[in-house]
Design an enzyme around this catalytic site. Structure first.
Site, short mmCIF file in Angstrom:
data_model
loop_
_atom_site.label_atom_id
_atom_site.label_comp_id
_atom_site.label_asym_id
_atom_site.label_seq_id
_atom_site.Cartn_x
_atom_site.Cartn_y
_atom_site.Cartn_z
N ARG A 177 29.84 7.66 -23.36
CA ARG A 177 30.02 7.59 -22.56
C ARG A 177 29.28 6.57 -22.36
NH1 ARG A 177 30.18 12.25 -18.60
NH2 ARG A 177 28.27 11.70 -17.70
N ARG A 181 26.27 -2.90 -24.22
CA ARG A 181 26.84 -4.80 -23.94
C ARG A 181 25.57 -6.02 -24.75
NH1 ARG A 181 26.26 -1.86 -18.78
NH2 ARG A 181 27.81 -1.19 -17.83
N ARG A 255 24.14 24.00 -22.15
CA ARG A 255 23.15 23.74 -21.13
C ARG A 255 22.22 23.62 -20.33
NH1 ARG A 255 18.93 23.81 -24.74
NH2 ARG A 255 17.61 21.55 -24.87
N ARG A 286 14.49 12.89 -18.04
CA ARG A 286 13.72 12.21 -17.36
C ARG A 286 12.95 12.57 -16.23
NH1 ARG A 286 20.39 11.60 -16.45
NH2 ARG A 286 20.49 14.05 -16.91
N GLU A 309 12.63 15.98 -15.67
CA GLU A 309 14.13 17.22 -15.97
C GLU A 309 13.95 17.50 -16.95
OE1 GLU A 309 18.04 15.48 -15.24
OE2 GLU A 309 18.72 16.29 -16.43
N TYR A 358 32.73 18.75 -19.60
CA TYR A 358 32.04 17.57 -18.98
C TYR A 358 32.76 17.24 -18.59
CZ TYR A 358 27.81 14.79 -20.57
OH TYR A 358 26.92 14.05 -20.35
N ASP A 360 32.83 14.59 -14.99
CA ASP A 360 32.18 13.20 -13.96
C ASP A 360 32.98 13.81 -12.45
OD1 ASP A 360 30.53 12.08 -15.59
OD2 ASP A 360 31.98 10.52 -16.30
N1 UDP Z 1 21.67 9.00 -24.04
C1 UDP Z 1 20.89 8.72 -24.84
N2 UDP Z 1 19.57 8.26 -24.15
C2 UDP Z 1 18.98 7.91 -23.38
C3 UDP Z 1 20.37 8.56 -22.24
C4 UDP Z 1 21.91 9.09 -22.76
O1 UDP Z 1 20.44 9.06 -25.61
O2 UDP Z 1 18.66 6.98 -22.24
C5 UDP Z 1 22.58 9.91 -24.36
C6 UDP Z 1 22.72 11.46 -24.78
O3 UDP Z 1 22.88 11.80 -25.80
C7 UDP Z 1 23.63 12.00 -23.60
C8 UDP Z 1 24.71 11.05 -23.61
O4 UDP Z 1 23.66 9.86 -24.11
O5 UDP Z 1 23.24 13.07 -23.05
C9 UDP Z 1 25.24 10.62 -21.69
O6 UDP Z 1 24.38 10.45 -20.98
P1 UDP Z 1 24.76 10.47 -20.03
O7 UDP Z 1 23.45 9.78 -18.82
O8 UDP Z 1 26.56 9.95 -19.30
O9 UDP Z 1 24.96 11.91 -19.55
P2 UDP Z 1 24.64 12.74 -17.95
O10 UDP Z 1 24.34 11.96 -16.84
O11 UDP Z 1 25.73 13.75 -17.82
O12 UDP Z 1 23.23 13.51 -18.14
#
Ligand code: UDP
Length: 375
Positions: A177, A181, A255, A286, A309, A358, A360
């Protein structure tokens, strides 16, 4: 409410609301939409926080983003979006870095000033140290892309907290996901179209559900009305499929999340809408500061709303957030789908909960549009 009902949509989230709008517009009503919550919008729901006046995303920050022209065109019929583009920072061992991993992250982490072509060679060498030819899990996938030091700093701890398990036991698809870059593009998403509804998510859902022929009913549980659904009424169900069958074959694993709210007496707490916490020792993943999602709004006042969170296990009765895509859960899902085909052929399951995917928001909208196309 259900007399003459042609279609019953269970759940007024993104999938249910879009599907209801399409069915009512194309085939006429009544299309009854029920939701057991007191609001529409599912987990996209937002409401104005009384003390600060900030639009708070009750189930965590939801930024709409897509590269699907049809989905973007469709939603823009109901609302306009602001020009917010999502940028995320992450804290690791007392320093702040850009996320997803990009040239700014790499140079700050290694204290270098690499150019893109130099970074490509540098990261190739870092990744080659481990010699992973065919990555088979999240850890191997990440290490083979960015090398072990960046993985250990920015992915390992966060992922462990998010999923409550070792990244080596998780599918590689989760980390795909996130882009990696080798330039200074610090956008979180690659998608060309992004933003927040100018009228808020409540405004978007009110407009979707205002289509003539839709009968929206909140605070109504499917179980309370199931026996009164006319036999020729098609049912579209976006609740959890295991719950529909009263967990007869067992529980699908989810989860969960817990949110802790704080009003901070300053106009700007963290300077960005989302800051991640990469350290495994910090229990939350976060911090959301919602006012940054709407730069076009002039929020008054000297206080800001922040929400931390915390990922958590999702026991019976808790709100499900993320499907846990283990082989055992996929097998159980297939068993439930076979049961549905046998015992509930008039019911179509969909959305995040109903399909146990999962998803979007834009993929959810697309699946509802495509389902309605075929009807
Ligand atoms: N992830 C990570 N570090 C970060 C952000 C994301 O390791 O700082 C990994 C983590 O395994 C997460 C996945 O990337 O479940 C997908 O992140 P995303 O932000 O897409 O998750 P969502 O917003 O759906 O919770």
């Amino acid at each position: 409410m259900l007399e003459n009902c042609k279609y019953l949509v269970v759940g007024a989230g993104m999938w249910g609301a879009v599907l209801a709008e399409r069915l009512a517009s194309r085939h006429g009503g009544p299309v009854v939409v029920i939701d057991r919550r007191s609001h529409s919008g599912g987990n996209c729901h937002s409401r104005v926080h009384a003390q600060t006046g900030v639009e708070a995303h009750v189930y965590g920050t939801h930024i709409f983003h897509t590269r699907r022209p049809r989905v973007w065109e469709y939603l823009n019929r109901f609302c306009s979006f602001n020009s917010y583009r999502h940028r995320v920072l992450t804290e690791y061992q007392g320093r702040v870095y850009s996320m997803p991993i990009n040239l700014a992250t790499i140079n700050a982490f290694y204290n270098l000033t690499l150019k893109p072509f130099e970074a490509a060679e540098f990261i190739r060498q870092e990744a080659a140290r481990e010699n992973i030819a065919a990555p088979s899990n999240l850890e191997e996938q990440a290490v083979s892309q960015i090398g072990r030091p960046l993985y250990e700093a920015f992915i390992k701890g966060y992922t462990q907290k998010q999923w409550g398990r070792n990244p080596a036991e998780l599918p590689a698809s989760i980390i795909n996901r996130l882009p990696v870059r080798l330039n200074y593009n610090q956008d979180y998403f690659d998608d060309p179209w992004q933003g927040l509804p100018l009228a808020g998510y409540a405004g978007l859902f009110d407009r979707l559900l205002a289509a003539p022929g839709i009968v929206p009913r909140l605070n109504v549980d499917y179980l309370a009305v199931a026996e009164r659904v006319p036999p020729d009424c098609r049912v579209f169900y976006s609740g959890a499929i295991d719950e529909f069958f009263a967990y007869r074959l067992g529980r699908l694993e989810w989860r969960g999340l817990r949110f802790e709210e704080e009003v901070v007496p300053c106009p700007d707490f963290q300077g960005a809408s989302v800051i991640n916490q990469a350290d495994v020792t910090t229990p939350f993943t976060r911090t959301h500061e919602f006012k940054h999602l709407h730069p076009e709004r002039k929020y008054q006042g000297n206080a800001t709303l922040i929400v931390r969170e915390y990922p958590q296990a999702c026991g019976p009765g808790a709100e499900p957030y993320y499907p846990v895509n283990s082989p055992a859960n996929q097998k159980l899902l297939a068993d439930y789908q076979a049961l549905a085909a046998r015992e509930a052929p008039q019911v179509t399951f969909g959305g995040r909960l109903g399909s146990y995917r999962y998803l979007d928001m834009d993929a959810t909208v697309e699946s509802a549009l495509e389902l309605a196309d075929g009807m």
